[in-house]
Design a protein around this motif. Sequence first.
Motif: not given
Length: 332
Positions: A267-272, A275-281
């Motif tokens: 959802m946040a990616k649609k806004i920004d 926004l980088p991907w990270d394994t901590r996600l």
Amino acid sequence: MTKKYRQLGRIALIALLGLVTFVSGAWGALALWYRLPGGAAMHATGSVLWSLAVIALIVFAVMRHSWLPIGIYALMYVALLGWWATLTPSNDRLWADDVSHLLSGQVTGSLVTLTNVRNFHWRTDDDYDVHWETRSYDLDHLVSADAVLSYWGSPAIAHAMMSFGFDDGRHVVFSVEIRKKRGEQFSSIGGFFRQFETILVAADESDIIRVRTNVRDEDDYLYPLRMDKPTMRALFLSYVQTADELVDTPKFYNTITSNCTTLVYSMAKKIDPGLPWDTRLLMTGYLPEYLHKVGAVDQSIPIEQLRQRARITDKARNSPPGADFSKAIRAP
């Protein structure tokens, strides 16, 4: 040399086929264990029979130097995948009380009306007062967004929630969760095998946070997010949109690809979009480090100090019934 290379190639091919058979066979056994219709005895029987069949085919292939068992296994696996494709998510099951109602929203200008906001009063996990409410929120008065993380064991694993605050002191928490059937228990492995549907819960902080700290003995942390009002508003509306989509189109929960953090990220990616991907996600317990890295939380202090400041467990447990819970957990 040519003969030697052929032998090596044959060995490599056999090893690759063995690995593929082992991995796919193990997946099939677990899929049957978690999703075969019937009770526990049927699950165990199907899983064991599948495993024995795979082992027998492997032994036959090795002993007879035959490719026939590989073809038989391929047909078995295609049949298994055909059955797997018939499994579809549903909103029509006998659900546990705390996920029995689906959230939906109606947006009229800046006013958002949420139907089925949960406001349970919990005494134990099995003893609670049920309250589902309809609440309205004016996004022109939205003033804060906080990430809430709840830990119950490993420091690498936490449940992530998002709390939105308004200038009248009210807060509403959105939480992506598994939708358990009545009497069902959570299984992280089962989450890989379409055992659960996904639900988006909106709840009062005194419900969804207090039950974790005061009833389930989890350890909770609240991180105020550095987010401008247009972004907060867009994220809030993304939650509403997601809730409405789940009403119309139920989805399976997946422990890795469709969990409490990855859905928020999408959802946040649609806004920004940057926004980088990270394994901590994926390792949600380390989400604060990710938020610190991207500047979504206070970067003026080290992450360890920020984590200490964010801990709200004791404040939640010391907040008496009837007190302003949201104010108590944010007290200095």
